[in-house]
Design a protein around this motif. Structure first.
Motif, PDB file in Angstrom:
ATOM      1  N   ASP A  94      24.585  42.675  51.714  1.00 27.58           N
ATOM      2  CA  ASP A  94      24.998  43.920  52.345  1.00 27.58           C
ATOM      3  C   ASP A  94      26.444  43.829  52.342  1.00 27.58           C
ATOM      4  O   ASP A  94      27.235  44.590  51.968  1.00 27.58           O
ATOM      5  CB  ASP A  94      24.579  44.480  53.588  1.00 27.58           C
ATOM      6  CG  ASP A  94      23.052  44.342  53.691  1.00 27.58           C
ATOM      7  OD1 ASP A  94      22.235  43.872  52.800  1.00 27.58           O
ATOM      8  OD2 ASP A  94      22.526  45.331  54.623  1.00 27.58           O
ATOM      9  N   VAL A  95      27.110  42.469  52.686  1.00 27.67           N
ATOM     10  CA  VAL A  95      28.409  42.488  53.021  1.00 27.67           C
ATOM     11  C   VAL A  95      29.155  42.429  51.870  1.00 27.67           C
ATOM     12  O   VAL A  95      30.265  43.022  51.729  1.00 27.67           O
ATOM     13  CB  VAL A  95      28.666  41.276  54.004  1.00 27.67           C
ATOM     14  CG1 VAL A  95      28.330  40.048  53.107  1.00 27.67           C
ATOM     15  CG2 VAL A  95      30.075  41.394  54.362  1.00 27.67           C
ATOM     16  N   TYR A  96      28.625  41.747  50.890  1.00 28.42           N
ATOM     17  CA  TYR A  96      29.412  41.756  49.535  1.00 28.42           C
ATOM     18  C   TYR A  96      29.246  43.129  48.763  1.00 28.42           C
ATOM     19  O   TYR A  96      30.148  43.651  48.017  1.00 28.42           O
ATOM     20  CB  TYR A  96      28.812  40.803  48.651  1.00 28.42           C
ATOM     21  CG  TYR A  96      29.043  39.341  48.837  1.00 28.42           C
ATOM     22  CD1 TYR A  96      30.486  39.090  48.722  1.00 28.42           C
ATOM     23  CD2 TYR A  96      28.465  38.334  49.514  1.00 28.42           C
ATOM     24  CE1 TYR A  96      31.029  37.667  49.020  1.00 28.42           C
ATOM     25  CE2 TYR A  96      28.893  37.002  49.975  1.00 28.42           C
ATOM     26  CZ  TYR A  96      30.247  36.948  49.756  1.00 28.42           C
ATOM     27  OH  TYR A  96      30.894  35.429  49.925  1.00 28.42           O
ATOM     28  N   LEU A  97      28.116  43.964  48.820  1.00 28.54           N
ATOM     29  CA  LEU A  97      28.122  45.165  48.437  1.00 28.54           C
ATOM     30  C   LEU A  97      29.165  46.208  48.903  1.00 28.54           C
ATOM     31  O   LEU A  97      29.873  46.926  48.364  1.00 28.54           O
ATOM     32  CB  LEU A  97      26.531  45.778  48.436  1.00 28.54           C
ATOM     33  CG  LEU A  97      25.534  45.095  47.640  1.00 28.54           C
ATOM     34  CD1 LEU A  97      24.280  45.654  47.856  1.00 28.54           C
ATOM     35  CD2 LEU A  97      25.897  45.377  45.881  1.00 28.54           C
ATOM     36  N   ALA A  98      29.185  45.887  50.326  1.00 27.60           N
ATOM     37  CA  ALA A  98      30.252  46.770  51.051  1.00 27.60           C
ATOM     38  C   ALA A  98      31.499  46.410  50.534  1.00 27.60           C
ATOM     39  O   ALA A  98      32.408  47.082  50.579  1.00 27.60           O
ATOM     40  CB  ALA A  98      30.042  46.669  52.563  1.00 27.60           C
ATOM     41  N   ALA A  99      31.852  45.246  50.413  1.00 29.45           N
ATOM     42  CA  ALA A  99      33.222  44.766  50.016  1.00 29.45           C
ATOM     43  C   ALA A  99      33.632  45.469  48.720  1.00 29.45           C
ATOM     44  O   ALA A  99      34.746  45.807  48.713  1.00 29.45           O
ATOM     45  CB  ALA A  99      33.397  43.153  50.091  1.00 29.45           C
ATOM     46  N   ALA A 100      32.793  45.151  47.865  1.00 29.61           N
ATOM     47  CA  ALA A 100      33.141  45.660  46.480  1.00 29.61           C
ATOM     48  C   ALA A 100      33.268  47.295  46.466  1.00 29.61           C
ATOM     49  O   ALA A 100      34.054  47.846  45.808  1.00 29.61           O
ATOM     50  CB  ALA A 100      31.892  45.528  45.400  1.00 29.61           C
ATOM     51  N   GLU A 101      32.373  47.738  47.378  1.00 31.07           N
ATOM     52  CA  GLU A 101      32.431  49.455  47.561  1.00 31.07           C
ATOM     53  C   GLU A 101      33.948  49.764  48.076  1.00 31.07           C
ATOM     54  O   GLU A 101      34.687  50.720  47.600  1.00 31.07           O
ATOM     55  CB  GLU A 101      31.387  49.965  48.110  1.00 31.07           C
ATOM     56  CG  GLU A 101      31.571  51.422  48.480  1.00 31.07           C
ATOM     57  CD  GLU A 101      30.302  51.960  49.375  1.00 31.07           C
ATOM     58  OE1 GLU A 101      30.301  53.238  49.548  1.00 31.07           O
ATOM     59  OE2 GLU A 101      29.656  51.096  49.870  1.00 31.07           O
ATOM     60  N   LYS A 102      34.305  48.960  49.171  1.00 27.43           N
ATOM     61  CA  LYS A 102      35.469  49.433  49.547  1.00 27.43           C
ATOM     62  C   LYS A 102      36.893  49.126  48.690  1.00 27.43           C
ATOM     63  O   LYS A 102      38.004  49.602  48.821  1.00 27.43           O
ATOM     64  CB  LYS A 102      35.723  48.480  51.004  1.00 27.43           C
ATOM     65  CG  LYS A 102      34.924  49.094  52.252  1.00 27.43           C
ATOM     66  CD  LYS A 102      35.133  48.450  53.337  1.00 27.43           C
ATOM     67  CE  LYS A 102      34.315  48.806  54.586  1.00 27.43           C
ATOM     68  NZ  LYS A 102      34.878  50.171  55.019  1.00 27.43           N
ATOM     69  N   LEU A 103      36.781  48.101  47.880  1.00 34.81           N
ATOM     70  CA  LEU A 103      37.689  47.681  46.890  1.00 34.81           C
ATOM     71  C   LEU A 103      37.741  48.812  45.885  1.00 34.81           C
ATOM     72  O   LEU A 103      38.426  48.723  44.818  1.00 34.81           O
ATOM     73  CB  LEU A 103      37.372  46.377  46.211  1.00 34.81           C
ATOM     74  CG  LEU A 103      37.706  45.174  47.226  1.00 34.81           C
ATOM     75  CD1 LEU A 103      37.115  44.021  46.639  1.00 34.81           C
ATOM     76  CD2 LEU A 103      39.178  45.069  47.316  1.00 34.81           C
ATOM     77  N   GLY A 104      36.634  49.584  45.601  1.00 38.92           N
ATOM     78  CA  GLY A 104      36.542  50.651  44.787  1.00 38.92           C
ATOM     79  C   GLY A 104      35.978  50.025  43.396  1.00 38.92           C
ATOM     80  O   GLY A 104      36.557  50.509  42.165  1.00 38.92           O
ATOM     81  N   LEU A 105      35.342  48.974  43.413  1.00 41.71           N
ATOM     82  CA  LEU A 105      34.870  48.233  41.932  1.00 41.71           C
ATOM     83  C   LEU A 105      33.320  48.165  42.061  1.00 41.71           C
ATOM     84  O   LEU A 105      32.795  48.102  43.267  1.00 41.71           O
ATOM     85  CB  LEU A 105      35.694  46.747  42.057  1.00 41.71           C
ATOM     86  CG  LEU A 105      37.234  46.771  42.274  1.00 41.71           C
ATOM     87  CD1 LEU A 105      37.633  45.453  42.259  1.00 41.71           C
ATOM     88  CD2 LEU A 105      37.656  47.277  40.810  1.00 41.71           C
TER      89      LEU A 105
END
Length: 219
Positions: free
Chosen positions: A146-157
């Motif tokens: 979850d936390v890595y998916l959220a980080a990528a999403e917030k980065l727009g990547l």
């Protein structure tokens, strides 16, 4: 050209050498309440979110406090320790700055938001990360993705365009499950399990040894 566009750092065990501090504080807290860690408590709690490890101590270890009370008690003690002496890993700040010159950076930590913010302020790294996330801000902690998916999403990547730098078994599993390229920096006292480190595309002996060129070659 590398397809890696961003690097997502873990905090505990990668930037700060806090695992022993966490263990000492939580073991002492549990002992004060007349309880003992279960045989697998330390390994299980590495990577858990605040809500998850506090429930473990309250419900499974048997500390006679609610999970919310356990979290507040332990986080207060951790904050005091960090204020007195922040356990920065040698070379970590320099590595973050060096890698940040080439890649966008994010932070994905199992620490509570209050501790993340304090560590970054004390270390002078508040401006280094475009995104910072605590696992208490997503539904599930590590080893879930979850936390890595959220980080990528917030980065727009896409996750595949990101690399993760992790030390623990649960952290390595989390990053791999999310689809990031995984860099392992094994902790000397709490080494990751063999199945977890096998998920890494790159293993480095310490954070100071991690180079931009190695990250460029991950994909």
């Amino acid at each position: 050209m590398s397809t890696i566009r961003a690097v997502v750092f873990d905090l505990d065990g990668v930037i700060i050498d806090s695992e022993e501090v966490w263990e000492e504080v939580r073991r002492g807290y549990v002992a004060e309440h007349g309880r003992e860690f279960r045989p697998d408590s330390q390994d299980r709690m590495m990577g858990m979110s605040t809500g998850e490890w506090s429930r473990h101590l309250a419900e499974e270890v048997g500390v006679p406090r609610t999970a919310e009370q356990v979290a507040a008690d332990v986080l207060g003690r951790m904050a005091e320790r960090y204020r007195a002496d922040l356990p920065l890993i040698p070379g970590a700040v320099e590595a973050v700055r060096r890698i940040g010159e080439r890649f966008t950076l994010a932070l994905a930590s199992s620490s509570a938001r209050i501790l993340i913010d304090q560590v970054l302020a004390t270390a002078g790294l508040r401006d280094a990360f475009q995104v910072t996330l605590s696992t208490e801000e997503v539904p599930r902690g590590k080893p879930y993705p979850d936390v890595y998916l959220a980080a990528a999403e917030k980065l727009g990547l896409r996750p595949a365009a990101c690399a993760a730098v992790e030390d623990s078994s649960n952290g390595l599993r989390s990053a791999a499950a999310a689809g990031l390229a995984v860099v392992a920096v094994p902790h000397g006292v709490y080494p990751p399990a063999a199945d977890a480190i096998a998920k890494a595309s790159l293993v480095v002996p310490d954070i100071g040894a991690l180079t931009v060129e190695e990250i460029d070659r991950l994909r």
